[in-house]
Design a protein around this motif. Structure first.
Motif, short mmCIF file in Angstrom:
data_model
loop_
_atom_site.label_atom_id
_atom_site.label_comp_id
_atom_site.label_asym_id
_atom_site.label_seq_id
_atom_site.Cartn_x
_atom_site.Cartn_y
_atom_site.Cartn_z
N LEU A 1 6.93 2.60 9.21
CA LEU A 1 5.62 2.94 8.66
C LEU A 1 5.76 3.49 7.23
N ILE A 2 6.67 4.42 7.04
CA ILE A 2 6.86 5.01 5.71
C ILE A 2 7.29 3.94 4.71
N GLU A 3 8.13 3.03 5.15
CA GLU A 3 8.55 1.92 4.27
C GLU A 3 7.34 1.06 3.91
N LEU A 4 6.51 0.73 4.90
CA LEU A 4 5.31 -0.07 4.63
C LEU A 4 4.35 0.65 3.69
N LEU A 5 4.21 1.95 3.88
CA LEU A 5 3.28 2.71 3.05
C LEU A 5 3.74 2.78 1.60
N SER A 6 5.04 2.71 1.39
CA SER A 6 5.53 2.76 0.01
C SER A 6 5.44 1.41 -0.69
N ALA B 1 -7.44 3.33 2.66
CA ALA B 1 -7.52 1.90 2.99
C ALA B 1 -6.11 1.31 3.13
N HIS B 2 -5.21 1.72 2.25
CA HIS B 2 -3.82 1.27 2.31
C HIS B 2 -3.17 1.72 3.62
N LEU B 3 -3.40 2.97 3.99
CA LEU B 3 -2.87 3.51 5.25
C LEU B 3 -3.41 2.72 6.44
N ARG B 4 -4.71 2.49 6.47
CA ARG B 4 -5.31 1.75 7.58
C ARG B 4 -4.72 0.34 7.71
N ALA B 5 -4.59 -0.33 6.59
CA ALA B 5 -4.08 -1.71 6.61
C ALA B 5 -2.62 -1.74 7.09
N ARG B 6 -1.80 -0.83 6.59
CA ARG B 6 -0.39 -0.82 6.98
C ARG B 6 -0.23 -0.38 8.44
N ALA B 7 -1.02 0.60 8.86
CA ALA B 7 -0.96 1.07 10.26
C ALA B 7 -1.34 -0.06 11.21
N ALA B 8 -2.36 -0.83 10.84
CA ALA B 8 -2.83 -1.92 11.71
C ALA B 8 -1.73 -2.95 11.93
N THR B 9 -0.88 -3.18 10.93
CA THR B 9 0.19 -4.17 11.12
C THR B 9 1.19 -3.71 12.17
N LEU B 10 1.21 -2.42 12.46
CA LEU B 10 2.11 -1.87 13.48
C LEU B 10 1.37 -1.55 14.78
N GLY B 11 0.10 -1.93 14.86
CA GLY B 11 -0.68 -1.67 16.06
C GLY B 11 -1.11 -0.22 16.20
N LEU B 12 -1.23 0.48 15.08
CA LEU B 12 -1.62 1.89 15.09
C LEU B 12 -2.96 2.09 14.40
N THR B 13 -3.64 3.15 14.78
CA THR B 13 -4.82 3.57 14.02
C THR B 13 -4.33 4.40 12.84
N ALA B 14 -5.22 4.64 11.88
CA ALA B 14 -4.85 5.47 10.73
C ALA B 14 -4.49 6.88 11.18
#
Length: 142
Positions: free
Chosen positions: A111-116, A29-42
């Motif tokens: 992305l890696i920064e957002l995921l952390s 869920a964390h990955l999906r939410a952070r990816a979406a902020t960058l216009g990416l799918t999980a």
């Protein structure tokens, strides 16, 4: 509490499996939410995270535990967005290597920064995360 017909070990195994599943669900869920902020799918985000060096579609599919045919679509989308390129493989002329563009490398870093940030594992100290990693690695080795 174990019943008289059930030993404590299977109960403990089920509890651990349930906790691992719950943590995995939170991480997803964390990955999906952070990816979406960058216009990416999980899946696109996972591919970007896994592309630590040039690799073939087959290599990427293996790292993502899926079929190469599924990764083709993801690679096509990332290529279309300008985040990766396909180059001839230096040793296998039938294969192509996936290589991040400078924009893809920059996006991967963001992305890696957002995921952390606010990771589900953030409450664990670095030593605890290391212990968890070691335990999960041992559980996977058979």
């Amino acid at each position: 509490m174990a019943t008289e017909h059930e030993s404590p070990r299977p109960l403990a195994d089920r509890q651990v499996c349930g906790l691992v599943r719950d943590v995995a669900s939170q991480v997803e869920a964390h990955l999906r939410a952070r990816a979406a902020t960058l216009g990416l799918t999980a899946t696109q985000a996972t591919a970007l995270c896994e592309l630590t060096h040039p690799m073939t579609l087959r290599d990427l599919a293996e790292r993502m535990s899926c079929e190469p045919s599924n990764i083709t679509f993801v690679a096509d989308r990332l290529e279309g967005q300008g985040y990766l390129e396909r180059h001839p493989h230096p040793e296998d002329r039938r294969a192509k290597q996936l290589i991040l563009t400078p924009e893809g490398t920059e996006l991967r870093g963001r992305l890696i920064e957002l995921l952390s940030t606010d990771s589900p594992l953030a409450p664990l100290a670095a030593e605890e995360q290391e212990t968890l990693r070691n335990l999960l690695t041992r559980a996977l080795i058979r």
